[in-house]
Motif scaffolding. Structure first.
Motif, mmCIF file in Angstrom:
data_model
loop_
_atom_site.group_PDB
_atom_site.id
_atom_site.type_symbol
_atom_site.label_atom_id
_atom_site.label_comp_id
_atom_site.label_asym_id
_atom_site.label_seq_id
_atom_site.Cartn_x
_atom_site.Cartn_y
_atom_site.Cartn_z
ATOM 1 N N ARG A 1 -35.572 5.438 -9.340
ATOM 2 C CA ARG A 1 -34.205 5.983 -9.478
ATOM 3 C C ARG A 1 -34.247 7.503 -9.606
ATOM 4 N NH1 ARG A 1 -30.388 8.324 -9.411
ATOM 5 N NH2 ARG A 1 -28.350 8.046 -10.433
ATOM 6 N N ARG B 1 -27.824 4.988 -6.827
ATOM 7 C CA ARG B 1 -27.273 4.498 -8.088
ATOM 8 C C ARG B 1 -28.097 3.260 -8.451
ATOM 9 N NH1 ARG B 1 -25.345 8.736 -7.754
ATOM 10 N NH2 ARG B 1 -23.137 9.353 -7.756
ATOM 11 N N MET B 2 -28.108 2.905 -9.746
ATOM 12 C CA MET B 2 -28.864 1.728 -10.166
ATOM 13 C C MET B 2 -28.006 0.810 -11.014
ATOM 14 S SD MET B 2 -32.737 1.353 -11.630
ATOM 15 C CE MET B 2 -32.584 1.658 -13.380
ATOM 16 N N ASP C 1 -24.507 4.995 -12.707
ATOM 17 C CA ASP C 1 -25.317 3.807 -12.916
ATOM 18 C C ASP C 1 -24.577 2.789 -13.778
ATOM 19 O OD1 ASP C 1 -27.236 5.067 -11.446
ATOM 20 O OD2 ASP C 1 -28.577 5.478 -13.118
#
Length: 500
Positions: A449, A457-458, A494
């Motif tokens: 990331r 984005r995570m 995120d």
């Protein structure tokens, strides 16, 4: 399962003298000089598939050596299920398999079967055997059967902590694979998988490609998105590898130590539940010492296990079963039942032994990728010291994650340095990650990331196990990924999804 090995083309055989290890890195877009046209592939029924299967198969010809595009060529097997609603079609979603050595060719039983109908309506879902795998000019090391057991392929130290046998096995496997693998095995690398993916894109006549990579497929997908950023559309990376370019796969082995520690409490809770028919202890706190004591007992006095490879239940077989059982809650009973058998409360289960040809193929591709991507240290003393320290710090994995692998004795230098993942490129990457993944732990996913920066984005899911999207029943995580694939909308920041 890999199909019977085919004879490599005469061109590849003649290329045995090529210095494949001297592959030079191409500029990122060098493979895009070929004209873009309509899909000219010949799609036929997939071997062994039912007559009414929606899946069709084709072959794509690619260079053995991308630095010599007019030289020897190999064949990649690809499959496709076309978009269910042509009027809604977005493009191609490529399923990038894990491993290294995995396949996404069987889409019906594999990754495509997990996709919601809304995604299948909009994409041609495409799978493939990576080079060397299955039907894609397959490779084999021709290892002895005794070297195909996972307690040798993963370097579990001896009961007293010695790594002498691991060193001997690693040297033998490296020498055998180098001798028998040929030019195709020596060409296998993650950078070449990225180039192969782009060759598949061009063969399909697509200007851009969406992809869903899982496990090792996250690294292959990340490398593709880095080498060919202008060819990416919507990229989903699921259960993410640490992209550290100085270590790459060596770091992934090391990550098992952290990942198993993160995951084990989930098993301990399950294995002590009062309503569990495979209950091994009364409380979660009792499960860990019970496992460690049993492994030590089996180190001293293995139990005969007819038909298994090796033909005994020893401490390392139990530890290897622990590692494999942490991938999914549905595998927890495998470990619990083996523990109960080791404790004398149950008979030993029937051993599961995969077909040797399939294992030979997977091992060869795995060795090729691990050893061709990055150079490993060669000093045996360093491995012995690391394994002893890790064995004391993380007894569940007993020093295996930092121990020696065949790459320490691989006679060929990497053809090019590992690809460094960066934030350069379109903001079109979505990572999804379980908080307690045994194989690709959360700490490594955070590094991927960070490497992508604002490109990514995570979505982090409060869940255990390997595989996230449409795999663990977390509606929050699934909805974010599905919405991105359908609409292209990524979350502004995120996302954390609580346990279901």
């Amino acid at each position: 399962m890999p199909k019977p090995t085919r004879t490599i083309t005469a061109a590849v055989t003649a290329a045995a003298a090529l210095a494949v290890t001297a592959l030079s890195a191409l500029p990122a877009g060098a493979a895009d000089t070929a004209p873009l046209g309509k899909d000219g592939l010949v799609w036929t029924a997939c071997p062994g598939a039912p007559a009414d299967s929606p899946q069709r198969c084709a072959e794509v010809s690619v260079p053995l050596n991308y630095a010599d595009p007019n030289g020897a060529r190999i064949t990649l097997a690809v499959s496709r299920i076309t978009a269910a609603e042509p009027g809604l079609r977005r493009g191609v979603l490529l399923a990038v398999p894990g491993g290294p050595g995995g396949s996404s060719l069987d889409l019906v039983k594999g990754m495509a079967g997990r996709l919601p109908q809304s995604v299948r309506d909009r994409y041609d879902v495409v799978g493939f055997d990576p080079r060397g795998v299955g039907r894609s000019t397959p490779v084999s090391c021709g290892l002895d059967t005794a070297d195909l057991t996972m307690v040798k392929l993963r370097p579990w130290p001896a009961a007293d902590g010695s790594i002498d046998e691991n060193l001997a096995t690693a040297r033998r496997v490296a020498e055998t694979c180098a001798r028998n693998g040929g030019p195709v095995l020596r060409s296998i690398s993650t950078a070449n998988e990225a180039r192969d993916i782009d060759s598949i894109r061009r063969a399909l006549g697509e200007r851009r490609l969406s992809a869903w990579g899982v496990s090792y497929g996250t690294y292959a997908g990340a490398v593709y998105a880095t080498m060919f950023p202008e060819r990416t559309d919507r990229i989903v990376l699921d259960s993410n590898d640490d992209p550290d370019p100085s270590r790459v796969e060596r770091g992934w082995l090391d990550n098992y130590g952290r990942g198993i520690e993160d995951r084990f409490p989930d098993f301990a809770k399950w294995a002590s539940a009062p309503d569990n028919p495979d209950r091994v202890a009364d409380t979660p706190e009792e499960v860990r010492p019970l496992f460690l004591d049993l492994a030590a007992r089996l180190d001293r006095a293995p139990l005969p296990w007819q038909g298994a490879n090796p033909a005994e239940l020893n401490g390392n077989v139990l530890r290897e079963t622990l590692l494999e059982s942490m991938y999914a809650d549905a595998r927890f009973p495998d470990l619990a039942r083996l523990m109960l058998a080791g404790l004398g409360r149950r008979p030993l289960p029937a051993p599961v032994v995969p077909p040797e040809q399939a294992v030979q193929n997977t091992v060869a591709v795995s060795v090729g990728t691990l050893c061709n991507d990055v150079r490993w240290p060669a000093d045996p003393a360093g491995y012995a010291e690391a394994a002893a320290a890790d064995r004391a710090a993380r007894p569940l994995t007993a020093g295996m994650p930092v121990n020696v692998m065949p790459c320490a004795f691989w006679p060929f230098a990497p053809a090019e340095p590992p690809v460094r993942i960066t934030d350069r490129g379109p903001a079109d990457v979505l990572l999804t990650q379980n908080l307690r993944d045994p194989a690709t732990p959360y700490t490594g996913a955070l590094k991927l990331r960070a490497a992508f920066g604002d490109r990514a984005r995570m979505v982090t899911v409060d869940s255990g196990g390997h595989d996230v999207y449409r795999a663990n029943g977390n509606a929050c995580g699934d909805e974010v990924v599905t919405d991105y694939l359908i609409t292209g909308r990524r979350p502004a920041r995120d996302v954390f999804c609580p346990a279901r």
